[in-house]
Design a protein around this motif. Structure first.
Motif, PDB file in Angstrom:
ATOM      1  N   PHE A  17       0.822  -1.214   0.000  1.00  0.00           N
ATOM      2  CA  PHE A  17       0.000   0.000   0.000  1.00  0.00           C
ATOM      3  C   PHE A  17       0.858   1.267   0.000  1.00  0.00           C
ATOM      4  O   PHE A  17       0.466   2.296  -0.561  1.00  0.00           O
ATOM      5  N   ALA A  18       2.018   1.216   0.599  1.00  0.00           N
ATOM      6  CA  ALA A  18       2.862   2.402   0.735  1.00  0.00           C
ATOM      7  C   ALA A  18       3.307   2.948  -0.613  1.00  0.00           C
ATOM      8  O   ALA A  18       3.534   4.156  -0.763  1.00  0.00           O
ATOM      9  N   ASP A  19       3.465   2.067  -1.614  1.00  0.00           N
ATOM     10  CA  ASP A  19       3.970   2.485  -2.923  1.00  0.00           C
ATOM     11  C   ASP A  19       2.876   2.680  -3.967  1.00  0.00           C
ATOM     12  O   ASP A  19       3.142   3.214  -5.045  1.00  0.00           O
ATOM     13  N   LEU A  20       1.651   2.246  -3.670  1.00  0.00           N
ATOM     14  CA  LEU A  20       0.605   2.257  -4.686  1.00  0.00           C
ATOM     15  C   LEU A  20      -0.051   3.628  -4.874  1.00  0.00           C
ATOM     16  O   LEU A  20      -0.434   3.995  -5.982  1.00  0.00           O
ATOM     17  N   GLY A  21      -0.229   4.380  -3.794  1.00  0.00           N
ATOM     18  CA  GLY A  21      -0.921   5.666  -3.901  1.00  0.00           C
ATOM     19  C   GLY A  21      -2.351   5.499  -4.384  1.00  0.00           C
ATOM     20  O   GLY A  21      -2.771   6.100  -5.377  1.00  0.00           O
TER      21      GLY A  21
ATOM     22  N   ALA B  10      -9.425   0.054  -7.081  1.00  0.00           N
ATOM     23  CA  ALA B  10      -8.954   1.437  -7.009  1.00  0.00           C
ATOM     24  C   ALA B  10      -7.903   1.661  -8.080  1.00  0.00           C
ATOM     25  O   ALA B  10      -7.340   0.707  -8.635  1.00  0.00           O
ATOM     26  N   LEU B  11      -7.664   2.931  -8.372  1.00  0.00           N
ATOM     27  CA  LEU B  11      -6.545   3.274  -9.247  1.00  0.00           C
ATOM     28  C   LEU B  11      -5.289   3.394  -8.407  1.00  0.00           C
ATOM     29  O   LEU B  11      -5.342   3.738  -7.224  1.00  0.00           O
ATOM     30  N   ALA B  12      -4.155   3.108  -9.038  1.00  0.00           N
ATOM     31  CA  ALA B  12      -2.863   3.164  -8.344  1.00  0.00           C
ATOM     32  C   ALA B  12      -1.826   3.785  -9.259  1.00  0.00           C
ATOM     33  O   ALA B  12      -2.018   3.889 -10.476  1.00  0.00           O
TER      34      ALA B  12
ATOM     35  N   VAL C  31      -8.346  -5.185  -4.381  1.00  0.00           N
ATOM     36  CA  VAL C  31      -7.869  -5.392  -3.018  1.00  0.00           C
ATOM     37  C   VAL C  31      -8.831  -6.333  -2.308  1.00  0.00           C
ATOM     38  O   VAL C  31     -10.044  -6.090  -2.290  1.00  0.00           O
ATOM     39  N   ASP C  32      -8.305  -7.408  -1.736  1.00  0.00           N
ATOM     40  CA  ASP C  32      -9.110  -8.339  -0.950  1.00  0.00           C
ATOM     41  C   ASP C  32      -9.305  -7.751   0.444  1.00  0.00           C
ATOM     42  O   ASP C  32      -8.339  -7.547   1.186  1.00  0.00           O
ATOM     43  N   GLY C  33     -10.550  -7.489   0.809  1.00  0.00           N
ATOM     44  CA  GLY C  33     -10.830  -6.853   2.085  1.00  0.00           C
ATOM     45  C   GLY C  33     -10.505  -7.716   3.287  1.00  0.00           C
ATOM     46  O   GLY C  33     -10.268  -7.200   4.377  1.00  0.00           O
ATOM     47  N   ALA C  34     -10.481  -9.029   3.109  1.00  0.00           N
ATOM     48  CA  ALA C  34     -10.218  -9.929   4.234  1.00  0.00           C
ATOM     49  C   ALA C  34      -8.733 -10.116   4.505  1.00  0.00           C
ATOM     50  O   ALA C  34      -8.315 -10.305   5.644  1.00  0.00           O
ATOM     51  N   THR C  35      -7.899 -10.050   3.447  1.00  0.00           N
ATOM     52  CA  THR C  35      -6.472 -10.352   3.599  1.00  0.00           C
ATOM     53  C   THR C  35      -5.559  -9.164   3.296  1.00  0.00           C
ATOM     54  O   THR C  35      -4.381  -9.191   3.661  1.00  0.00           O
TER      55      THR C  35
ATOM     56  N   SER D  72     -13.094  -6.368 -15.648  1.00  0.00           N
ATOM     57  CA  SER D  72     -12.260  -7.388 -15.012  1.00  0.00           C
ATOM     58  C   SER D  72     -13.029  -7.958 -13.834  1.00  0.00           C
ATOM     59  O   SER D  72     -14.064  -7.420 -13.417  1.00  0.00           O
ATOM     60  N   THR D  73     -12.514  -9.024 -13.273  1.00  0.00           N
ATOM     61  CA  THR D  73     -13.018  -9.542 -12.010  1.00  0.00           C
ATOM     62  C   THR D  73     -11.831  -9.689 -11.062  1.00  0.00           C
ATOM     63  O   THR D  73     -10.677  -9.626 -11.476  1.00  0.00           O
ATOM     64  N   ALA D  74     -12.141  -9.872  -9.805  1.00  0.00           N
ATOM     65  CA  ALA D  74     -11.079 -10.073  -8.827  1.00  0.00           C
ATOM     66  C   ALA D  74     -10.410 -11.430  -8.983  1.00  0.00           C
ATOM     67  O   ALA D  74      -9.402 -11.714  -8.335  1.00  0.00           O
ATOM     68  N   LEU D  75     -10.959 -12.290  -9.838  1.00  0.00           N
ATOM     69  CA  LEU D  75     -10.387 -13.612 -10.081  1.00  0.00           C
ATOM     70  C   LEU D  75      -9.225 -13.507 -11.068  1.00  0.00           C
ATOM     71  O   LEU D  75      -9.038 -12.495 -11.736  1.00  0.00           O
TER      72      LEU D  75
END
Length: 463
Positions: A230-234, A251-253, A262-266, A303-306
């Motif tokens: 997360f620190a480098d993605l912005g 999100a955009l990065a 982003v997986d909310g659980a992990t 796209s999908t998260a898969l």
């Protein structure tokens, strides 16, 4: 709306009047742009008494909106079916008040408006007709359909009955709908309960300190598990899946050049696609994450998260435009798009065509909405035919929230906090949320704005 007239070379008159909108023979309302003008010619002749009378004029009538249009016409949502979900989709019309229920029913039997046709279906067989005129007595509407509807499968007939009932129950003068065919009552048939705005109750999600999370209390955020990436993605421009609690984010990065999930659980991050400058993402209710290049070449991506490659969605009408923002409707049949073309910024809606497995394949024609606005920076769905837009009515005017109708006029909704840069919303009956450039999130509380959370760079409800 003052009328001005000039005399033409042949002795006729040319009348000019400010235009708010036009209404087609089929009841489709098209809003006019700011400063639009209607012009019409007519000629005069003396009658046998020497009095001047209009001898000829163009077809159509002019109505003052406040004095006559609102009194004579009423909005009439005609309901069709989402192609990929069990939901209703409203096709908004305006009909003469006294004829509105009957005209709405005939519009349902005729099928959706051309722009919407590829994004919806109808359970009404093509050759269906009314065998008797619609009767309304003491709040009861009686509909008699042709007997061909008995030959369709039971589920299709249940969907058809839901369309008919929903279309007629939209009128306050109707409380009950009785449907039959000659010699047989269909009231005992199963009627499916379908929503016109499938949206549940969800928490507000935000990006704070570069990390996605959920607002759980006043100025309290529960962030996803820590991830050094997360620190480098912005991360910017958060989108949230239709899940409770939120478990999938997009999100955009890297300054808008990457779209990530982003997986909310992990807290796991996966890059979905890259580009020169990507459109802020939008989730649809089937789990597809929409984006694409801002400087558009006539296509979008989903796209999908898969683990799968992004799919291309054909959008030839966007060729050459610069797309600022978009949002897929709650039922997934339509998309609202804010785009620049030359020096103009316009808001459009289009239908979404999907394959048999629900994957988006193409967009239909772009239909302009909110044409009274000179600038729009953000837009969100709040109803089946209603959008909330952050924009301005003229160059240099204050930014405000506006209510946009798909097939209806624009209305100013709310003043906003100074420095407001984005909005997110759920439904028209719930408070809208705005984000300021200072990172403060405000929620509408009665007639004022209440500070909900601070130190935030993006805020989003699902969608």
């Amino acid at each position: 709306q003052n009328i001005t007239t000039t005399v033409t070379e042949n002795g006729g008159l040319k009348a000019r009047v400010g235009s708010l909108g036009t209404l087609s023979e089929t009841g489709v309302y098209t809003e006019s742009a700011n400063n639009a003008v209607f012009t019409t010619d007519f000629s005069l002749a003396k009658n046998q008494d020497g009095e001047w009378r209009i001898a000829s004029l163009e077809d159509g009538i002019f109505l003052a909106e406040r004095m006559f249009f609102g009194q004579l016409y009423v909005e009439a949502p005609v309901y069709f079916l989402a192609s990929a979900t069990d939901s209703l989709v409203a096709d908004l019309h305006w009909f003469p008040r006294r004829e509105a229920p009957s005209r709405a029913l005939h519009a349902l039997l005729s099928g959706p408006s051309p722009w919407l046709r590829d994004g919806v279906t109808s359970a009404v067989p093509e050759d269906t007709r009314l065998t008797k005129n619609l009767q309304i007595d003491d709040g009861v509407a009686r509909v008699e359909l042709s007997p061909n509807v008995l030959a369709i499968p039971q589920r299709q007939r249940s969907l058809m009955l839901a369309q008919v009932r929903s279309t007629l129950l939209a009128f306050s003068s109707i409380q009950t709908v009785q449907i039959s065919v000659p010699g047989e009552n269909l009231d005992k048939e199963v009627v499916l309960e379908l929503s016109e705005y499938p949206y549940g109750s969800y928490p507000l999600s935000v990006i704070s300190g570069g990390v996605p999370g959920t607002v759980v209390d006043q100025d309290e955020i529960e962030l996803v598990p820590a991830n050094p990436a997360f620190a480098d993605l912005g991360l910017t421009d958060l989108a949230v899946a239709y899940q409770k609690p939120p478990s999938s984010y997009a999100a955009l990065a890297r300054s808008g050049t990457e779209l990530v999930a982003v997986d909310g659980a992990t807290g796991t991050v996966r890059t979905l696609t890259t580009g020169a400058s990507l459109i802020p993402p939008s989730f649809d209710s089937l789990g597809w994450i929409w984006s694409g290049e801002r400087s558009n070449n006539g296509s979008l991506t989903v796209s999908t998260a898969l683990e799968m490659e992004p799919l291309t969605v054909a959008a030839p009408a966007l060729q050459g435009m610069n797309v600022r923002d978009f949002a897929v409707s709650r039922e997934g049949s339509r998309i609202v798009i804010v785009a620049e073309s030359g020096s103009e910024v316009k808001t459009y809606v289009a239908s979404i065509t999907r394959s048999s497995d629900g994957a988006p394949t193409s967009l239909g024609d772009l239909i302009p909405v909110g044409q009274r606005l000179a600038d729009v920076t953000d837009v969100s769905w709040v109803g089946s035919t209603e959008l909330m837009a952050l924009g301005r009515s003229a160059s240099g005017s204050d930014t405000s929230l506006y209510s946009l109708r798909i097939g209806g006029p624009t209305g100013r909704a709310l003043n906003v906090q100074e420095g407001t840069v984005a909005l997110t919303s759920t439904r028209s009956s719930q408070p809208v949320v705005i984000l300021t450039e200072s990172g403060r999130v405000f929620e509408r509380d009665g007639s004022s704005w209440r500070n909900r959370v601070s130190s935030v760079t993006s805020a989003a409800y699902p969608g």
